[in-house]
Motif scaffolding. Structure first.
Motif, PDB file in Angstrom:
ATOM      1  N   CYS A  46       0.850  -1.117  -0.046  1.00 43.32           N
ATOM      2  CA  CYS A  46      -0.059   0.053  -0.119  1.00 43.32           C
ATOM      3  C   CYS A  46       0.986   1.320  -0.032  1.00 43.32           C
ATOM      4  O   CYS A  46       1.733   1.233   0.689  1.00 43.32           O
ATOM      5  N   LEU A  48      -0.305   4.538   0.754  1.00 44.36           N
ATOM      6  CA  LEU A  48      -1.093   5.362   1.519  1.00 44.36           C
ATOM      7  C   LEU A  48      -0.469   5.878   2.705  1.00 44.36           C
ATOM      8  O   LEU A  48      -1.231   6.925   3.466  1.00 44.36           O
ATOM      9  N   CYS A  49       0.561   5.240   2.921  1.00 44.98           N
ATOM     10  CA  CYS A  49       1.433   5.860   4.317  1.00 44.98           C
ATOM     11  C   CYS A  49       2.788   4.905   4.292  1.00 44.98           C
ATOM     12  O   CYS A  49       2.959   3.996   3.529  1.00 44.98           O
ATOM     13  N   ASN A  51       3.444   3.043   6.376  1.00 46.79           N
ATOM     14  CA  ASN A  51       3.788   1.501   7.047  1.00 46.79           C
ATOM     15  C   ASN A  51       3.789   0.510   5.918  1.00 46.79           C
ATOM     16  O   ASN A  51       4.526  -0.324   6.127  1.00 46.79           O
ATOM     17  N   GLY A  52       3.772   0.831   4.492  1.00 50.75           N
ATOM     18  CA  GLY A  52       3.670  -0.304   3.499  1.00 50.75           C
ATOM     19  C   GLY A  52       3.315  -1.518   3.816  1.00 50.75           C
ATOM     20  O   GLY A  52       4.129  -2.394   3.564  1.00 50.75           O
ATOM     21  N   CYS A  53       1.805  -1.519   4.034  1.00 54.03           N
ATOM     22  CA  CYS A  53       1.353  -3.034   4.274  1.00 54.03           C
ATOM     23  C   CYS A  53       1.583  -3.837   3.025  1.00 54.03           C
ATOM     24  O   CYS A  53       1.016  -3.340   1.783  1.00 54.03           O
ATOM     25  N   LEU A  80      -5.279  -4.182   6.640  1.00 55.02           N
ATOM     26  CA  LEU A  80      -5.260  -3.058   5.966  1.00 55.02           C
ATOM     27  C   LEU A  80      -6.057  -2.071   6.996  1.00 55.02           C
ATOM     28  O   LEU A  80      -6.989  -2.462   7.526  1.00 55.02           O
ATOM     29  N   GLY A  81      -5.833  -0.720   6.701  1.00 51.97           N
ATOM     30  CA  GLY A  81      -6.625   0.175   7.322  1.00 51.97           C
ATOM     31  C   GLY A  81      -7.700   0.861   6.351  1.00 51.97           C
ATOM     32  O   GLY A  81      -7.694   0.581   5.269  1.00 51.97           O
ATOM     33  N   LYS A  83      -7.919   3.774   4.590  1.00 49.94           N
ATOM     34  CA  LYS A  83      -7.166   4.407   3.508  1.00 49.94           C
ATOM     35  C   LYS A  83      -6.918   3.353   2.420  1.00 49.94           C
ATOM     36  O   LYS A  83      -7.331   3.499   1.293  1.00 49.94           O
ATOM     37  N   GLY A  84      -6.243   2.357   3.073  1.00 44.62           N
ATOM     38  CA  GLY A  84      -5.807   1.169   2.103  1.00 44.62           C
ATOM     39  C   GLY A  84      -6.735   0.621   1.563  1.00 44.62           C
ATOM     40  O   GLY A  84      -6.819   0.174   0.371  1.00 44.62           O
ATOM     41  N   GLN A 214      -1.054   5.845  10.994  1.00 46.23           N
ATOM     42  CA  GLN A 214      -0.448   4.419  10.604  1.00 46.23           C
ATOM     43  C   GLN A 214      -1.367   3.610  11.482  1.00 46.23           C
ATOM     44  O   GLN A 214      -1.252   2.836  12.277  1.00 46.23           O
ATOM     45  N   THR A 215      -2.618   3.604  10.849  1.00 45.19           N
ATOM     46  CA  THR A 215      -3.697   2.692  11.436  1.00 45.19           C
ATOM     47  C   THR A 215      -3.088   1.200  11.717  1.00 45.19           C
ATOM     48  O   THR A 215      -3.610   0.761  12.603  1.00 45.19           O
ATOM     49  N   VAL A 216      -2.566   0.474  10.728  1.00 44.65           N
ATOM     50  CA  VAL A 216      -2.394  -0.844  11.024  1.00 44.65           C
ATOM     51  C   VAL A 216      -1.131  -1.028  11.984  1.00 44.65           C
ATOM     52  O   VAL A 216      -1.353  -2.116  12.780  1.00 44.65           O
TER      53      VAL A 216
HETATM   54  S1  SF4 Z   1      -1.600   1.645   7.369  1.00 47.69           S
HETATM   55 FE1  SF4 Z   1      -3.383   2.027   6.042  1.00 47.69          FE
HETATM   56  S2  SF4 Z   1      -2.544   3.394   4.516  1.00 47.69           S
HETATM   57 FE2  SF4 Z   1      -0.817   2.859   5.729  1.00 47.69          FE
HETATM   58  S3  SF4 Z   1       0.201   1.174   4.284  1.00 47.69           S
HETATM   59 FE3  SF4 Z   1      -1.151   0.230   5.716  1.00 47.69          FE
HETATM   60  S4  SF4 Z   1      -3.196   0.111   4.718  1.00 47.69           S
HETATM   61 FE4  SF4 Z   1      -2.102   1.865   3.612  1.00 47.69          FE
END
Ligand code: SF4
Ligand SMILES: Nc1nc2c(c(=O)[nH]1)N[C@H]1C(S)=C(S)[C@@H](COP(=O)(O)OP(=O)(O)OC[C@H]3O[C@@H](n4cnc5c(=O)[nH]c(N)nc54)[C@H](O)[C@@H]3O)O[C@H]1N2
Ligand SMILES: Nc1nc2c(c(=O)[nH]1)N[C@H]1C(S)=C(S)[C@@H](COP(=O)(O)OP(=O)(O)OC[C@H]3O[C@@H](n4cnc5c(=O)[nH]c(N)nc54)[C@H](O)[C@@H]3O)O[C@H]1N2
Ligand SMILES: [Mo]
Length: 839
Positions: A46, A48-49, A51-53, A80-81, A83-84, A214-216
């Motif tokens: 991902c 969108l931040c 964290n790179g999920c 995933l959060g 945004k992801g 960094q929701t995850v």
């Molecule tokens: S924490 Fe959310 S936005 Fe950030 S990489 Fe993971 S899924 Fe994407």
């Protein structure tokens, strides 16, 4: 099925200390597509931040139609959060994508073909080079492209053109992270690991609203704090964020300092370690330099003094210090509340000092995460598309410059290294003055995201500088450009990138870009071909055609450096998980944490910088550095607290600070095109404390005007969770909106008010410290459009809860084996679903 707007973090999987974080797979498909209708799943991570999920992109009929987490990935264990889930794919098929290049004709942008658009860029470029040389060229890029794109651009700029004027919006984002690492440890590079969450006894979050940004990672924290043996959380934030609530819940401390007083607070914590005997003197003697000076610097910062400066309770400071001083293993995370304040580097370095004083580094549970924000910010720093030289090399070390000159087969004098690289703030100064005549902006939207918006609009819209913008959309910035180049985005091109804890992922192309849009790599390579850059033998400087060829070249540039990619390849990255660097013969499966031997890259011939005075930014010379004989020891460095550049006064009595909400990413070009995310946070607002709102006669939802000496915004007020005396504004809202595109609307753009000032060491601008006043304009017709689910929650009742996300799936799956995980092979209590961790 779950609504992940209403429930940001999803169900808990609590587990015991020292055991592996259980896996859980999150999935979302758009437009009613079902899982068995998906044609292909394509490997990625991902963007969108930071964290790179690890994830896979769902493709159906040549379109991206959703996403699912990879259970086998060490970063996210399948999660995933919001945004992801909701924001990763809808933008790609948005009808307003740029599909053809645009050029300015008689004041208006008109569509054209690639030959014409690139022809104009090359013509201006060649003319400026011939007339005035390479210092006429500036590149302002991003933390959102891929390694291959940064490295190619780095070589173009440094060995092709020879300009030092290259930087990323990473200057606005994580420059302080890099600067702080260099000051303390000699080179950039995240020491810690996400696995520290499983092993620590306390977690300190400094100016970091991890729950929303960094929701995850926050899910990973919650799965420990909601277990039977939780770590203690300490939160340093002027708002009562979900992180602050977790601090209260775990018996930790929420320190809510007056905005702009971080360093006083850090000096107070440091002093407590000294006076209470919580310093590991043997370790400090063996592995650090500078302890006596640091002790003297922090001596005046008594709890009482700090309480007065920061507006906190002296006993809260003592309690926080005791938690740091007495916990066996501590994890610290730092982000924009520190980085975007004045004295940013000194405050971030102070976090290192605390760890070094106790020897809490290099073992499971004792980690430092100087966080990144953007998904690929790390790579701009590594690859040299910002000012730094590729591979964490020191511009002031002739041997490092020669290594690159040999690698690229150019004269070392071509590579700019007579002065420190130009930072983004200075690049805009030069564009304002006209000495930069060509400013190339890629994958960033400075008309919304840079401080003091009116000034940025003036610079970009003026006629002193030819502006090229390379983007997915006709952004607020692109509207001001002379040439607009349509770019392919994530999922439409192949490349690699590295998350905040050094984990490298491959992101494969899933679909074709729309119309004539091209990948950033192809755009840079076609510019290079047209410019016909040559090496010192007259052969073409750049011969790569594919991302993989560039990656292999980049790998060679890292050989022998701390950021060692030599053991990586596209083939290896097609495995079950991302891999953290260094990856080489000694560490073929990558490296979970750095500095396990307490040897740091500070030797004079090895380090990335000789360092700076943290108060003034004055550079340390090579001779001075050598005389200190750091030889692998870490630096302890301190500085005195000074007031912010702009303090509240009679005209502007309140402090103005800015930041984010969970549902929007930056200037919303992606998240604003997802219906679920857009509707969760549709428009700008400001947050006031209950007491300030009462004093000003403002109620929830009233329309207010917020003014600073530089500009004003008019938005609805949320009477919320911010500390008295401060006003918080989200910075996401420029003039664009999904439901109403009016290019002249700047009514809620937070950066109308911010100042053009920066930290003396990292040069990161101060988005979090300015003064403002608030006046009520009229009664509201309903609550502010601020989400209720996290830090922007209202103080009072009566605001309907934020909800209404499209359905998502969450599945508990068997927890696989994660390479390098110190807890591998253990499992905590079986995953238990409890009520999700709401506020
Ligand atoms: S924490 Fe959310 S936005 Fe950030 S990489 Fe993971 S899924 Fe994407
Ligand atoms: N949802 C979402 N997630 C994101 C992003 C996004 O736009 N949206 N962007 C990504 C990027 S690029 C970044 S850089 C990160 C940023 O992530 P964060 O740094 O967590 O986000 P911010 O909201 O900018 O700032 C964090 C906190 O700093 C606090 N703060 C303000 N002033 C001060 C101060 O003087 N002292 C202290 N100690 N704290 C203060 C604010 O109250 C805020 O809660 O998020 C990344 N993740
Ligand atoms: N007041 C205030 N201002 C801030 C901050 C704050 O906290 N407060 N935070 C700062 C921080 S930390 C950051 S990171 C910045 C973020 O600020 P920006 O970088 O300006 O924000 P984005 O909206 O992410 O802009 C990225 C642009 O790149 C485009 N894009 C996405 N992917 C690609 C791609 O692959 N190729 C190309 N060519 N384009 C692409 C998107 O459409 C978008 O226009 O904002 C900074 N500004
Ligand atoms: Mo950022």
């Amino acid at each position: 099925m779950m609504d992940r707007i209403a429930d940001i973090w999803g169900p808990r999987t609590p587990h015991a200390k020292g055991t592996v974080w259980p896996a859980r797979v999150d999935l979302h498909l758009t437009d009613g597509v079902s899982e068995d209708e998906v044609d292909r799943w394509v490997q990625s991570a991902c963007v969108l931040c930071s964290n790179g999920c690890g994830c896979e992109i769902a493709v159906k009929g040549g379109r991206m139609v959703g996403i699912r987490g990879r259970a086998t990935d060490v970063v996210n264990h399948g999660r995933l959060g919001p945004k992801g889930l909701y924001g990763s794919t809808p933008w790609a098929s948005s009808p307003d994508r740029l599909t053809r290049p645009l050029v300015r004709e008689a004041g208006r942008l008109v569509e054209t073909d690639w030959g014409t658009a690139m022809g104009r860029v090359v013509e201006v470029s060649k003319r400026l080079l011939a007339d005035k040389g390479p210092l006429t060229h500036g590149f302002y890029t991003t933390g959102q492209m891929f390694i291959e794109e940064y490295y190619a651009l780095g070589v173009i700029g440094k060995a092709g053109l020879g300009t030092p004027h290259m930087d990323g919006n990473t200057r606005l984002c994580t420059a302080t992270s890099a600067a702080a690492f260099k000051e303390s440890f000699g080179a950039d590079g995240q020491p810690g690991s996400y696995t520290d969450i499983e092993h620590c006894d306390a977690i300190f979050l400094y100016g970091h609203n991890m729950a929303e940004t960094q929701t995850v990672l926050w899910m990973r924290v919650l799965d420990r704090t909601r277990a039977a043996d939780p770590p203690t959380v300490v939160c340093v934030d002027p708002r009562r964020t979900p992180v602050a609530l977790e601090a209260e819940r775990t018996g930790g401390v929420h320190l809510a300092p007056r905005v702009g007083t971080n360093l006083a607070l850090m000096n107070g914590l440091t002093r407590e370690l000294f006076v209470n005997g919580w310093v590991d003197e043997r370790w400090v003697d063996a592995h650090t330099l500078g302890v006596a000076d640091l002790r003297a610097t922090v001596e005046p910062y008594t709890p009482r003094e700090v309480a007065r400066t920061c507006g906190i309770d002296a006993d809260d400071l003592r309690r926080a210090a005791r938690i740091f001083g007495r916990s066996r293993d501590v994890l610290s995370t730092v982000l924009q509340g520190f980085y975007q304040s004045h004295q940013a580097t000194a405050s971030a370095v102070a976090v290192h000092n605390l760890h070094l004083l106790r020897g809490l580094i290099g073992r499971p549970g004792s980690g430092i995460l100087q966080m990144n924000g953007q998904p690929t910010a790390q790579n701009n720093r590594e690859c040299g598309a910002d000012g730094d030289l590729p591979g964490f090399r020191n511009w002031d070390n002739p041997r490092h410059v020669r290594e690159l000159a040999d690698l690229w087969n150019v004269d070392p004098l071509t590579i700019p290294h007579w002065a420190p690289p130009t930072n983004a703030m200075q690049i805009f100064d030069y564009a304002e003055e006209g000495s930069i005549g060509l400013l190339w902006i890629a994958a960033t939207n400075p008309a919304v995201s840079m401080p003091e918006s009116a000034r940025i609009r003036r610079i970009l819209g003026g006629d002193r500088c030819f502006v090229v913008v390379q983007d997915l959309f006709l952004t607020e910035t692109a509207r001001l450009a002379d040439v607009v180049l349509p770019a392919a985005g994530w999922g439409e091109k192949t490349g690699t990138f590295t998350n905040v804890n050094r984990t490298v992922h491959l992101s494969e192309k899933a679909v074709d870009p729309p119309g004539e849009a091209r990948s950033d790599l192809d755009i840079f390579l076609s510019y290079a071909a047209a410019m016909d850059f040559r090496d010192k033998e007259g052969a073409p400087l750049i011969t790569w055609r594919t991302p993989e060829e560039v990656f292999d070249a980049w790998r060679e540039a890292t050989r022998g450096r701390p950021v060692d990619y030599t053991g990586l390849s596209y083939t290896r990255l097609r495995g079950p998980t991302g891999i953290p660097w260094p990856v080489n013969d000694q560490a073929p499966d990558g490296t979970d944490r750095l500095y396990t031997d307490a040897v740091f890259p500070t030797a004079t011939d090895e380090c990335e910088t000789y360092g700076h005075d943290l108060l003034t930014g004055a550079a340390v010379t090579e001779q001075e550095h050598r005389a200190l004989r750091p030889d692998g020891r870490a630096f302890l460095k301190g500085a005195h607290h000074t007031p912010a550049h702009e303090e509240p006064g009679e005209d502007y009595p309140l402090l103005y600070t800015t930041g984010r909400t969970a549902y929007q990413f930056h200037t919303r070009t992606k998240t604003g095109r997802s219906r679920s995310l857009r509707d969760a946070a549709p428009d700008a607002w400001v947050e006031l404390s209950v007491s300030d709102a009462a004093d000003l006669g403002i109620s929830e939802g009233d329309v207010v005007r917020v003014e600073s000496p530089r500009g004003a915004i008019q938005v609805k007020a949320r009477v919320g969770q911010v500390v008295a005396g401060a006003v918080f504004a989200p910075f996401h809202y420029g003039s664009w909106d999904l439901d109403d595109a009016d290019p002249h609307r700047h009514s809620g753009q937070a950066n109308e008010l911010t100042m053009t000032v920066w930290d003396p060491v990292s040069k990161q601008p101060c988005f979090k410290t300015a003064a403002c006043r608030v006046v009520k304009v009229r009664d509201g017709d309903g609550p502010a459009p601020a989400p209720t689910t996290a830090a922007s929650a209202p103080a009072g009742d009566g605001v309907p809860p934020t909800a209404g996300g499209a359905p998502t799936t969450t599945r508990h799956v068997d927890t696989p084996h994660y390479p390098n995980d110190p807890a591998a092979g253990t499992s905590g209590s079986a995953p238990v679903d409890t009520a999700a961790g709401g506020r």
